[in-house]
Scaffold this motif. Structure first.
Motif, mmCIF file in Angstrom:
data_model
loop_
_atom_site.group_PDB
_atom_site.id
_atom_site.type_symbol
_atom_site.label_atom_id
_atom_site.label_comp_id
_atom_site.label_asym_id
_atom_site.label_seq_id
_atom_site.Cartn_x
_atom_site.Cartn_y
_atom_site.Cartn_z
ATOM 1 N N ASN A 76 32.903 67.330 70.826
ATOM 2 C CA ASN A 76 33.967 66.918 72.003
ATOM 3 C C ASN A 76 34.915 67.139 72.110
ATOM 4 O O ASN A 76 35.890 67.445 72.970
ATOM 5 N N LYS A 77 35.499 67.775 71.211
ATOM 6 C CA LYS A 77 37.066 67.391 70.803
ATOM 7 C C LYS A 77 37.598 69.394 70.965
ATOM 8 O O LYS A 77 38.312 69.386 71.738
ATOM 9 N N LEU A 78 36.316 69.557 71.012
ATOM 10 C CA LEU A 78 36.349 71.087 71.135
ATOM 11 C C LEU A 78 36.558 71.428 71.935
ATOM 12 O O LEU A 78 37.097 71.948 73.053
ATOM 13 N N VAL B 181 41.003 81.125 74.817
ATOM 14 C CA VAL B 181 42.657 80.943 74.513
ATOM 15 C C VAL B 181 42.955 79.491 75.377
ATOM 16 O O VAL B 181 42.439 79.420 76.415
ATOM 17 N N ASN B 182 43.294 78.782 74.279
ATOM 18 C CA ASN B 182 43.513 77.286 74.247
ATOM 19 C C ASN B 182 44.734 77.466 75.793
ATOM 20 O O ASN B 182 45.686 78.197 76.195
ATOM 21 N N LYS B 183 45.612 76.006 75.726
ATOM 22 C CA LYS B 183 46.383 75.656 76.800
ATOM 23 C C LYS B 183 48.068 76.372 75.907
ATOM 24 O O LYS B 183 48.500 76.436 76.912
ATOM 25 N N ARG B 184 47.959 76.833 74.555
ATOM 26 C CA ARG B 184 48.989 76.626 74.501
ATOM 27 C C ARG B 184 49.020 78.270 73.491
ATOM 28 O O ARG B 184 50.175 78.884 73.465
ATOM 29 N N GLY B 185 48.219 79.095 74.607
ATOM 30 C CA GLY B 185 48.390 80.668 74.742
ATOM 31 C C GLY B 185 47.592 81.080 73.115
ATOM 32 O O GLY B 185 47.550 82.390 72.311
ATOM 33 N N CYS B 186 46.086 80.052 72.303
ATOM 34 C CA CYS B 186 46.626 80.814 70.648
ATOM 35 C C CYS B 186 44.557 80.476 71.000
ATOM 36 O O CYS B 186 44.220 80.414 71.503
ATOM 37 N N VAL B 187 44.591 81.849 70.249
ATOM 38 C CA VAL B 187 43.229 82.473 70.128
ATOM 39 C C VAL B 187 42.409 81.011 69.002
ATOM 40 O O VAL B 187 42.526 81.174 68.128
ATOM 41 N N VAL B 188 41.138 80.643 69.351
ATOM 42 C CA VAL B 188 39.928 80.007 69.094
ATOM 43 C C VAL B 188 39.118 80.127 68.589
ATOM 44 O O VAL B 188 39.449 80.455 69.745
ATOM 45 N N GLU B 189 38.903 80.081 67.326
ATOM 46 C CA GLU B 189 37.303 80.767 67.265
ATOM 47 C C GLU B 189 36.771 79.337 66.694
ATOM 48 O O GLU B 189 37.092 79.191 65.246
ATOM 49 N N CYS B 190 36.023 78.288 67.090
ATOM 50 C CA CYS B 190 34.999 77.795 66.481
ATOM 51 C C CYS B 190 33.971 77.367 66.747
ATOM 52 O O CYS B 190 33.097 77.876 67.244
ATOM 53 N N LEU B 191 33.801 77.160 65.454
ATOM 54 C CA LEU B 191 31.973 76.806 65.029
ATOM 55 C C LEU B 191 31.106 76.071 66.240
ATOM 56 O O LEU B 191 31.642 74.618 66.151
ATOM 57 N N LEU C 259 27.850 71.001 58.824
ATOM 58 C CA LEU C 259 28.685 71.643 58.586
ATOM 59 C C LEU C 259 29.912 72.284 59.707
ATOM 60 O O LEU C 259 30.884 72.230 58.932
ATOM 61 N N ILE C 260 29.238 71.306 60.770
ATOM 62 C CA ILE C 260 30.924 71.151 61.599
ATOM 63 C C ILE C 260 32.283 70.616 61.657
ATOM 64 O O ILE C 260 33.238 71.045 61.505
ATOM 65 N N PRO C 261 32.374 69.607 61.038
ATOM 66 C CA PRO C 261 33.233 69.019 59.956
ATOM 67 C C PRO C 261 34.062 69.814 58.864
ATOM 68 O O PRO C 261 35.027 69.947 58.579
ATOM 69 N N LYS D 147 38.173 71.775 60.158
ATOM 70 C CA LYS D 147 38.453 70.434 59.504
ATOM 71 C C LYS D 147 39.202 69.858 60.118
ATOM 72 O O LYS D 147 40.006 68.897 60.235
ATOM 73 N N ASP D 148 40.561 71.032 61.022
ATOM 74 C CA ASP D 148 41.349 70.937 61.716
ATOM 75 C C ASP D 148 41.078 69.928 62.982
ATOM 76 O O ASP D 148 41.454 69.331 63.241
ATOM 77 N N LEU D 149 39.978 70.215 63.806
ATOM 78 C CA LEU D 149 39.394 69.374 65.017
ATOM 79 C C LEU D 149 38.994 68.168 64.459
ATOM 80 O O LEU D 149 38.407 66.916 64.596
ATOM 81 N N PHE D 150 38.125 67.983 63.121
ATOM 82 C CA PHE D 150 38.270 67.230 62.359
ATOM 83 C C PHE D 150 38.827 66.072 61.757
ATOM 84 O O PHE D 150 38.586 65.098 62.306
#
Length: 432
Positions: free
Chosen positions: A106-108, A140-150, A413-415, A419-422
Motif C-alpha cells: 500500500n505504501k508502494l 519515477v517518484n515525486k522527488r525525481g528518484c527512480v524506484v524499482e520495487c518488488l 519476501l516483500i518486507p 526494507k525502506d518501505l517496510f
C-alpha cells in the motif's frame, strides 16, 4: 493486552545514572529512544535497557520495565489464551507478516500515485522446484528518484504469454492500477521450460543410443549438458556458448520443431521470435539514440534538439501536435538555463538530472522536458532488481524450508527485500 495499549516504557525525562566502565563513566543515551523507537525499553527500577519484542515473544526471560502489566500479559496472552490465539502461534505470526506485506505494498502504491510506470517480469524456480514469477515496479517518484520495487511473487503453472498476461491483468485489477499509465514491459522468461525440453530430448536420444549399442556406458560418460548462457563482457563465454550450441544443435532443432507443430507452443514460439527480432530493430535503436540526448554530462554535450523532439514523437499519447511545437520552443530556453546554472554543471546521468530538476523546481518550468526524462527513466532496460529478488527468494525458501506456501513466501519476501518501505509502515495500522 493492556501493556501493549499503554505503550513501551521510554522515560524521556528521566535522569539516567552514570556508571563507571573501565576508565570512563557511561550512561544510557536519551537519543537511543528516537533511533530505536519501536523496540527499545528502559527500566527505571533496574537501570537497564530491554528489547520489547524479545519480551513479548520470549516470556521466560523474566521481568522487564518494572511494570505489573508484564505478568498479566504473560498469563493472558501466552498461557491462558487458546493455542490459535497466542502471538507465538504460527498462524498469528503469519497474519502479522501478511499485514506488514499488505501495508508495504500500500505504501508502494501510494508513492506511485498516478505516475507512469513499467514492469519487469521474470520467473525462476524456488527451493521446492516450483515456478515463481516476480514482478518489479519501475517508476519515477515525486522527488525525481527512480524506484524499482518488488511488487509481488506468485506461483505460475506455465510460462505462456497468455497465462502471464492474465496474471498481470488480475494483479492490476486487485490494486486498481491502470494499464493506461503502463509505459513499458520487460520480460526475460521461458528459459526454464525451454531448458527442460532440451534436456528431455537429449536424455531420450542418449537412452536410445545406449539401447542400440551406439554409445557405451561407464563412469563419467553421457553426462547431462545444456546450452551455456553467454556472459556480458567475456568473449570466452560466447565461445563456450557456440561450442555447446554445436554439440546440442540437433536437439535444439527438434525442440523448435516441436514448438511449431504444437498450436499453443507455436504461437508462443512465434511471439518469442518476434520479440527477439524486434529487440534491436531500427525503431528501438533510434529511441535509444534520441534518449541519449538527455544526458547532462560535460555541460549537456550530447544535447540535440531535433533528437529530443523525435524522442517525444515516440509517445503520441503524451505529446500532441501542440505539445510538440511547445516542446521545440521550450528546449532552447531549457538548454540555456541548464548550461548557465552551476547546480547542473556536475551532473553525470539522467537520474541525477531528474532529481536536481525537482529539487530546484525546474520540473515545473520545463514540464514537457521533465516528462521526457521520466519516460526515459521508466524504460525497462535493467533486470538487476529482479535478480536481487530471486537471490532473496533462495535465502527465504531453502531446501530445508521447501514446504513454505506461496502466500507466506510472498509475504516474507516483500518486507525482506523492500526494507525502506517496510520501515515506513505505521505499526498502529498493522495492529488494528
Amino acid at each position: 493486552m493492556r501493556y501493549l495499549q499503554k505503550g513501551h516504557s521510554q522515560p524521556h525525562n528521566h535522569k539516567f545514572l552514570k556508571s563507571k566502565s573501565g576508565d570512563y563513566e557511561r550512561s544510557f543515551q536519551r537519543s537511543w529512544f528516537d533511533k530505536y523507537l519501536y523496540w527499545l525499553e528502559y527500566s527505571v527500577e533496574n537501570d537497564a535497557a530491554y528489547c520489547l519484542c524479545c519480551y513479548l515473544f520470549k516470556p521466560d526471560k523474566g521481568e522487564q520495565s518494572g511494570a505489573k502489566q508484564n505478568e498479566e500479559y504473560r498469563l493472558a496472552a501466552l498461557e491462558k489464551a487458546l493455542r490459535h490465539d497466542k502471538l507465538i502461534a504460527p498462524s498469528i505470526q503469519k497474519d502479522i507478516i501478511n499485514a506488514f506485506a499488505v501495508e508495504t505494498i500500500n505504501k508502494l502504491i501510494s508513492d506511485l500515485g498516478d505516475a507512469f510506470f513499467s514492469i519487469l517480469v521474470d520467473e525462476a524456480r524456488d527451493g521446492s522446484n516450483k515456478e515463481q514469477m516476480i514482478i518489479i515496479l519501475l517508476y519515477v517518484n515525486k522527488r525525481g528518484c527512480v524506484v524499482e520495487c518488488l511488487f509481488i511473487i506468485m506461483h505460475i503453472t506455465d510460462t505462456t504469454a497468455l497465462s502471464l498476461k492474465m496474471g498481470i491483468e488480475t494483479l492490476f485489477s486487485k490494486y486498481n492500477l491502470s494499464i493506461s499509465i503502463l509505459r513499458g514491459q520487460g520480460y526475460d522468461g521461458a528459459s526454464n521450460i525451454h531448458r527442460d525440453l532440451l534436456n528431455e530430448k537429449q536424455a531420450w536420444k542418449v537412452k536410445k543410443a545406449i539401447e542400440s549399442g551406439e554409445l557405451s556406458t561407464g563412469q563419467g560418460l553421457n553426462q547431462d549438458t545444456s546450452l551455456k548462457r553467454p556472459g556480458e563482457t567475456r568473449w570466452g563465454s560466447h565461445f563456450g556458448t557456440l561450442l555447446s550450441l554445436i554439440n546440442l544443435f540437433s536437439f535444439v532443432i527438434e525442440v523448435l520443431e516441436d514448438f511449431t507443430e504444437n498450436s499453443d507452443n507455436g504461437v508462443e514460439a512465434n511471439l518469442q521470435l518476434s520479440e527477439l527480432n524486434s529487440r534491436f530493430n531500427e525503431g528501438n535503436t533510434e529511441l535509444l539514440i534520441c534518449m541519449a540526448s538527455l544526458n547532462p554530462s560535460d555541460y549537456f554535450k550530447a544535447f540535440d534538439k531535433g533528437k529530443l523532439v523525435r524522442f517525444a514523437q515516440f509517445y503520441p499519447l503524451e505529446f500532441s501536435s501542440t505539445d510538440l511545437m511547445t516542446l521545440e520552443l521550450k528546449l532552447d530556453n531549457y538548454i540555456d538555463d541548464m548550461r548557465s546554472d552551476s547546480d547542473f554543471s556536475e551532473l553525470n546521468d539522467i537520474t541525477s538530472l531528474a532529481q536536481k530538476m525537482v529539487e530546484k523546481k525546474k520540473h515545473l518550468i520545463y514540464s514537457l522536458v521533465y516528462l521526457l526524462i521520466t519516460l526515459a527513466l521508466t524504460l525497462p532496460v535493467a533486470i538487476t532488481s529482479v535478480e536481487r529478488a530471486f537471490s532473496a527468494m533462495k535465502i527465504v525458501k531453502t531446501h530445508l524450508r521447501n514446504r513454505m506456501r506461496d502466500q507466506f513466501l510472498n509475504d516474507s519476501l516483500i518486507p525482506y527485500v523492500e526494507k525502506d518501505l517496510f520501515d515506513s509502515v505505521d505499526k498502529e495500522i498493522v495492529m488494528q
